[in-house]
Design a protein around this motif. Structure first.
Motif, short mmCIF file in Angstrom:
data_model
loop_
_atom_site.label_atom_id
_atom_site.label_comp_id
_atom_site.label_asym_id
_atom_site.label_seq_id
_atom_site.Cartn_x
_atom_site.Cartn_y
_atom_site.Cartn_z
N GLY A 118 11.40 2.02 26.23
CA GLY A 118 10.48 2.62 25.27
C GLY A 118 9.27 1.74 25.01
N ARG A 119 9.47 0.43 24.89
CA ARG A 119 8.34 -0.49 24.70
C ARG A 119 7.40 -0.45 25.90
N THR A 120 8.00 -0.46 27.10
CA THR A 120 7.20 -0.44 28.33
C THR A 120 6.35 0.83 28.40
N LEU A 121 6.97 1.96 28.09
CA LEU A 121 6.24 3.23 28.21
C LEU A 121 5.18 3.38 27.13
N GLN A 122 5.42 2.84 25.95
CA GLN A 122 4.36 2.89 24.93
C GLN A 122 3.11 2.15 25.40
N ARG A 123 3.31 1.03 26.10
CA ARG A 123 2.16 0.33 26.69
C ARG A 123 1.52 1.17 27.79
N ALA A 124 2.37 1.74 28.66
CA ALA A 124 1.87 2.49 29.82
C ALA A 124 1.08 3.72 29.40
N THR A 127 0.80 -1.24 0.00
CA THR A 127 0.00 0.00 0.00
C THR A 127 0.83 1.27 0.00
N GLN A 128 2.19 1.15 0.04
CA GLN A 128 3.08 2.31 0.14
C GLN A 128 2.93 3.05 1.47
N GLN A 129 2.32 2.39 2.47
CA GLN A 129 2.20 2.97 3.81
C GLN A 129 3.56 2.91 4.49
N ARG A 130 4.09 4.07 4.85
CA ARG A 130 5.41 4.12 5.49
C ARG A 130 5.27 4.02 7.01
N PHE A 131 6.38 3.71 7.68
CA PHE A 131 6.38 3.51 9.13
C PHE A 131 7.52 4.30 9.75
N ILE A 132 7.50 4.43 11.07
CA ILE A 132 8.43 5.33 11.77
C ILE A 132 9.58 4.53 12.40
N LEU A 134 7.13 10.28 19.68
CA LEU A 134 7.29 10.12 18.23
C LEU A 134 6.45 8.98 17.66
N LYS A 135 5.77 8.22 18.55
CA LYS A 135 4.93 7.10 18.12
C LYS A 135 5.72 6.13 17.23
N CYS A 136 6.90 5.75 17.71
CA CYS A 136 7.81 4.93 16.93
C CYS A 136 7.27 3.52 16.70
N ASP A 137 7.57 3.00 15.52
CA ASP A 137 7.32 1.58 15.23
C ASP A 137 8.57 0.75 15.51
N ILE A 138 9.73 1.34 15.28
CA ILE A 138 11.00 0.63 15.44
C ILE A 138 12.01 1.61 16.03
N GLU A 139 12.82 1.11 16.97
CA GLU A 139 13.92 1.93 17.49
C GLU A 139 15.21 1.14 17.37
N LEU A 140 16.25 1.85 16.95
CA LEU A 140 17.57 1.25 16.77
C LEU A 140 18.53 1.81 17.82
N GLY A 141 19.52 1.00 18.19
CA GLY A 141 20.54 1.47 19.12
C GLY A 141 21.69 0.48 19.18
N GLY A 142 22.78 0.90 19.82
CA GLY A 142 23.90 -0.01 20.06
C GLY A 142 23.49 -1.10 21.04
N ASN A 143 24.22 -2.21 21.04
CA ASN A 143 23.82 -3.29 21.95
C ASN A 143 24.00 -2.93 23.41
N ASP A 144 24.72 -1.85 23.71
CA ASP A 144 24.81 -1.37 25.09
C ASP A 144 23.59 -0.54 25.47
N GLN A 145 22.68 -0.32 24.50
CA GLN A 145 21.49 0.49 24.75
C GLN A 145 20.23 -0.35 24.93
N LYS A 146 20.36 -1.67 24.98
CA LYS A 146 19.19 -2.55 24.98
C LYS A 146 18.20 -2.19 26.08
N VAL A 155 12.55 -3.54 18.46
CA VAL A 155 13.89 -3.08 18.85
C VAL A 155 14.94 -3.83 18.06
N LEU A 156 15.88 -3.10 17.52
CA LEU A 156 16.99 -3.69 16.79
C LEU A 156 18.28 -3.10 17.35
N THR A 157 19.20 -3.95 17.77
CA THR A 157 20.48 -3.46 18.28
C THR A 157 21.60 -3.87 17.33
N VAL A 158 22.60 -3.01 17.24
CA VAL A 158 23.77 -3.29 16.40
C VAL A 158 25.00 -3.38 17.29
#
Length: 416
Positions: A217-223, A49-54, A199-211, A232-235
Motif C-alpha cells: 500500500g505504501r509503494t502504490l501510494q507513491r506510484a 485543529t480537530q483535523q481528523r485523519f484516515i 481511500l487515501k489512507c494515512d494509517i493502515e492496520l493489520g496482523g503481523n502476517d500482513q506486513k 503501518v501498524l501491525t498487531v
C-alpha cells in the motif's frame, strides 16, 4: 513522500504530554510500527485543529462470525478514534473471492459472491459493539476495483515487479519447493494496496502476517502520486484457548463475539494465567497503568490471578452483552465449577443405542479422535451422570445422560 515528520519543538508541554500518552496507548501490544513519527504528527494536529485523519483495516468476510482474535484490530481502530482517527472499516468483498494467500502453503479456496455477501452482512452488525459509528465508514472494495476495469488492472500490475512479489516469505518458499502459485494470488497484495490508494489512507492496520501487503500500500501510494505515504501498524496474532495456536474457528480454540454470555465467560476463565496478560493488553480497555498495577498485585501476592481473570472475563462479556448478563454468567460459572454442578445450558445431541463412548465423544467434538478419547478416559477425565467412568469399551443403553470431559466440556446425550 516519506513520513519523516519530527515532533514540533514549539509544542507546549501539555500538548506534548497528551500526544505521548496517546502514542503509548496506540503502541500497546503492537508488533511493529512503520512511520511512527507521522502518526504522532497526525495526533498533534488533531489536538491543535480537530483535523481528523484516515485509518483503515481490511477484513475478508471468510466466515459469518467474528471472534476475539479479529477484535484485536478492531480494538486498535477504536483507540485511534479516540485520538482523531476516522475509521474506514473495509470489507474485502472483492478480494475475498480471491482468497488471501498470507501464510498459506497452497492456493486458497475462493469464496462465492453469495457466501461473501452473507458473511459481510454479519460483520456490520458486530463491529459497532466496539467502534464509534459516528467516526466509522463501512466500505466495500468491489466499488473501486470494478471501476478500475481491465485497463486499470493492467496498469496496476505494471507498478510492482515479480521479484518484489517473491520477497514474500510464503511465495518464496512455495516457489523454491516448486509448489504452484497462481497469478490471481499475486493480485491479492496489489488489490489490497490499491485499497489504500482509493481511500487515501494515512494509517493502515493489520496482523503481523500482513506486513508485506501493508507495505505494498505504501509503494502504490507513491506510484499513484498521492502526497502521503501511509504509516503501518501491525498487531500480533492472538493465541486461542489452547495457548499455542492462533485463535481459529477451524481449530475450535476461539471465543466468538456472538457467543452466549455463559459460554463466553467460561471460555475466558479457561485461559492460562500467563496468556491472560496478553488478552489484557490486546482486548481490555483498562489503561497501561491499571494493567501494570494488576500485574504488580499478582506478583507480590496481594491479588490472586483468579480474581484478575474474573475481572477480565466480566469486562469482555459485558462488552458484547450487558453487565447483568455477565454477572449472571459469573454466578453460573461459580456454581458449576465451584460446586460441581451441571450447567443450565448445555448442548444436546441424539445417538443410537449401543454407541461406543469413544465414538460418541468424537462425534460430539468433545475429543478430536477416538484415540484421544481413550486417553481422556484413562486419565480419569470422563464422568457420566457425575460418576467417573474408566471403562474404555463403555456402550450406551437407551436413556438420557450428562457427559462431562474435564472441567468445562458438557453434553446431554439422548440415546434412542
Amino acid at each position: 513522500m516519506d513520513n519523516q515528520y519530527k515532533p514540533d519543538s514549539n509544542l507546549d508541554a501539555t500538548l506534548r504530554e497528551k500526544v505521548q500518552e496517546a502514542m503509548a496507548e496506540i503502541k500497546r501490544g503492537c508488533a511493529e510500527f512503520i512511520g511512527e513519527e507521522y502518526i504522532a504528527f497526525l495526533i498533534a494536529g488533531y489536538y491543535q485543529t480537530q483535523q481528523r485523519f484516515i485509518v483503515k483495516a481490511g477484513f475478508d468476510p471468510t466466515a459469518p462470525d467474528l471472534h476475539l482474535g479479529h477484535t484485536v484490530l478492531i480494538q486498535k481502530l477504536a483507540t485511534f478514534q479516540r485520538y482523531g482517527g476516522d475509521v474506514k472499516f473495509l470489507i474485502g468483498d472483492f478480494t475475498a473471492t480471491i482468497g488471501d494467500p498470507s501464510g498459506k502453503s497452497e492456493t486458497r479456496k475462493q469464496l462465492s459472491k453469495e457466501e461473501v455477501k452473507k458473511n459481510a452482512a454479519t460483520y456490520q452488525e458486530q463491529v459497532f459493539k466496539i467502534l464509534n459509528p459516528n467516526h466509522t465508514e463501512v466500505c466495500f472494495n468491489s466499488k473501486w476495483i470494478h471501476e478500475l476495469g481491465v485497463g486499470g488492472l493492467v496498469d496496476l500490475t505494471s507498478k510492482f515487479s515479480v521479484a518484489r512479489m517473491l520477497e514474500r516469505d510464503d511465495f518464496e518458499k512455495r516457489y523454491q519447493e516448486n509448489r504452484p502459485i497462481s497469478i490471481i494470488e499475486f493480485m491479492y497484495p496489489l488489490l489490497q494496496g490499491y485499497d489504500s490508494v482509493a481511500l487515501k489512507c494515512d494509517i493502515e492496520l493489520g496482523g503481523n502476517d500482513q506486513k508485506f501487503n501493508l507495505l505494498v500500500g505504501r509503494t502504490l501510494q507513491r506510484a499513484y502520486g498521492l502526497n502521503k505515504e501511509q504509516s503501518v501498524l501491525t498487531v500480533p496474532l492472538l493465541e486461542g484457548l489452547d495457548g499455542v495456536n492462533k485463535m481459529s474457528k477451524s481449530l475450535g480454540n476461539y471465543i466468538g463475539v456472538t457467543e452466549k454470555p455463559n459460554s463466553m465467560y467460561a471460555k475466558m476463565m479457561s485461559i492460562s494465567d500467563e496468556l491472560m496478560w496478553k488478552y489484557y493488553d490486546l482486548l481490555s480497555v483498562k489503561t497501561l497503568k491499571e494493567i501494570a498495577d494488576l500485574r504488580a498485585g499478582v506478583c507480590d501476592g496481594s491479588l490472586h490471578p483468579k480474581i484478575v481473570k474474573e475481572d477480565l472475563a466480566l469486562e469482555i462479556t459485558t462488552k458484547y452483552h450487558t453487565l447483568d448478563a455477565a454477572l449472571c454468567a459469573k454466578e453460573e460459572f461459580d456454581s458449576v465449577f465451584g460446586k460441581d454442578e451441571i450447567p443450565s445450558e448445555i448442548v444436546e445431541m441424539e445417538f443410537e443405542r449401543g454407541i461406543w463412548i469413544c465414538q460418541l465423544l468424537k462425534l460430539a467434538n468433545l475429543a478430536p479422535s477416538t484415540s484421544q478419547a481413550r486417553r481422556d478416559i484413562k486419565g480419569g477425565g470422563l464422568k457420566i451422570n457425575k460418576q467417573k467412568i474408566i471403562e474404555e469399551d463403555y456402550k450406551f443403553e437407551s436413556g438420557e445422560y450428562i457427559i462431562q470431559i474435564g472441567k468445562r466440556k458438557f453434553l446431554r446425550a439422548i440415546i434412542k
